[in-house]
Write a protein that holds these residues in place. Sequence first.
Motif, PDB file in Angstrom:
ATOM      1  N   THR A   2      -2.950   5.315   7.067  1.00 49.78           N
ATOM      2  CA  THR A   2      -1.540   5.176   5.640  1.00 49.78           C
ATOM      3  C   THR A   2      -0.754   5.783   5.854  1.00 49.78           C
ATOM      4  O   THR A   2      -1.349   7.479   5.069  1.00 49.78           O
ATOM      5  N   LYS A  28      -0.154  -4.020  13.034  1.00 46.82           N
ATOM      6  CA  LYS A  28      -0.627  -3.776  11.876  1.00 46.82           C
ATOM      7  C   LYS A  28       0.399  -4.348  11.334  1.00 46.82           C
ATOM      8  O   LYS A  28       1.630  -5.194  11.586  1.00 46.82           O
ATOM      9  N   LEU A  52      -5.154 -10.587  10.552  1.00 50.99           N
ATOM     10  CA  LEU A  52      -5.386  -8.958  10.112  1.00 50.99           C
ATOM     11  C   LEU A  52      -4.838  -9.549   8.349  1.00 50.99           C
ATOM     12  O   LEU A  52      -5.284  -8.699   7.181  1.00 50.99           O
ATOM     13  N   SER A  56      -6.470  -8.930   4.633  1.00 52.87           N
ATOM     14  CA  SER A  56      -6.289  -7.842   3.927  1.00 52.87           C
ATOM     15  C   SER A  56      -5.854  -8.797   2.450  1.00 52.87           C
ATOM     16  O   SER A  56      -6.431  -8.184   1.409  1.00 52.87           O
ATOM     17  N   ARG A 146      -3.650  -8.390  -3.201  1.00 55.62           N
ATOM     18  CA  ARG A 146      -4.682  -9.446  -3.259  1.00 55.62           C
ATOM     19  C   ARG A 146      -5.347 -11.052  -4.236  1.00 55.62           C
ATOM     20  O   ARG A 146      -4.571 -11.115  -5.283  1.00 55.62           O
ATOM     21  N   LEU A 162      -4.107  -2.788  -1.849  1.00 58.93           N
ATOM     22  CA  LEU A 162      -4.368  -3.188  -0.351  1.00 58.93           C
ATOM     23  C   LEU A 162      -4.883  -2.151   0.035  1.00 58.93           C
ATOM     24  O   LEU A 162      -5.525  -2.081   1.320  1.00 58.93           O
ATOM     25  N   GLU A 164      -5.657   0.988   2.869  1.00 53.85           N
ATOM     26  CA  GLU A 164      -5.961   1.973   4.094  1.00 53.85           C
ATOM     27  C   GLU A 164      -6.336  -0.315   5.151  1.00 53.85           C
ATOM     28  O   GLU A 164      -5.482   0.520   6.614  1.00 53.85           O
ATOM     29  N   SER A 165      -5.907  -1.151   4.720  1.00 57.07           N
ATOM     30  CA  SER A 165      -5.324  -2.016   5.175  1.00 57.07           C
ATOM     31  C   SER A 165      -4.284  -2.520   5.929  1.00 57.07           C
ATOM     32  O   SER A 165      -3.400  -3.656   7.336  1.00 57.07           O
TER      33      SER A 165
END
Length: 251
Positions: A2, A28, A52, A56, A146, A162, A164-165
């Motif tokens: 990140t 990503k 993803l 996340s 989240r 969040l 390293e997502s």
Amino acid sequence: MTTSYDCTAAEQRAAGLEHAQRAIREHKCVVVPTDTVYGIAADAFSPLAVTLLLASKGRSRKMPPPVLIPRLNALDGLATDVPAEARRLAEAFWPGGLTLILHAQPSLDWDLGETKGTVALRIPADDVAQDLLTLTGPLAVSSANRTGQAAAQTAADAEAQLAESVEVYLEGGPRPAEGAEALPSTIVDATAVPLRVVRQGAISLERLREVVPGVLGVGEEPSAVEPPETPGTAESSETAETPAVDDSPRN
């Protein structure tokens, strides 16, 4: 790994946008400021990237993300059967706090979740977001938090949730700007006529009706407003299936 960039500094902004473009191309997620709050963004045409994004946030496919677009002419590439009334609203309030739910182009190769054949579109009034969209094209974007937590108003707030997502965090200062009221976009269902507000937000019903007098408010029945007649309209909002859309504070 990140990486966070301070987009208030010209050199870091350029590097951050380049890195974010590369991350989007690699399926990503990135975090970007918008004119409402910060959003987590992914390639709208990559099912993996959208999966993803939802993971996340801790969100299911039942709440598909809206799509941010860089310019008005992208509207017809992503949506079909766009009512003239919806087009007038887009011309009046984009870029800005208006999200339009429309019928998605059936030929598009994408999977945003359980959309019921619709797509929610918006052009954000934010320079960093628009610069990124110009580089990447349409992005699936939801609030950078989240599910169940407060919407992030800085990239640092988003990173705390969040982690390293997300590959790239673009920090642009507080969103909305300090002193401004934190309002989500107004969501208008434009899959049928008359158009209907399904979430009130930054654009008031009164302002919408200055452009399209027949727009229905949240929970309002068609008989409550006398919309102008629209020749050739066979479907009403009473018979149309309710479209799916992520109703988080960001949109």
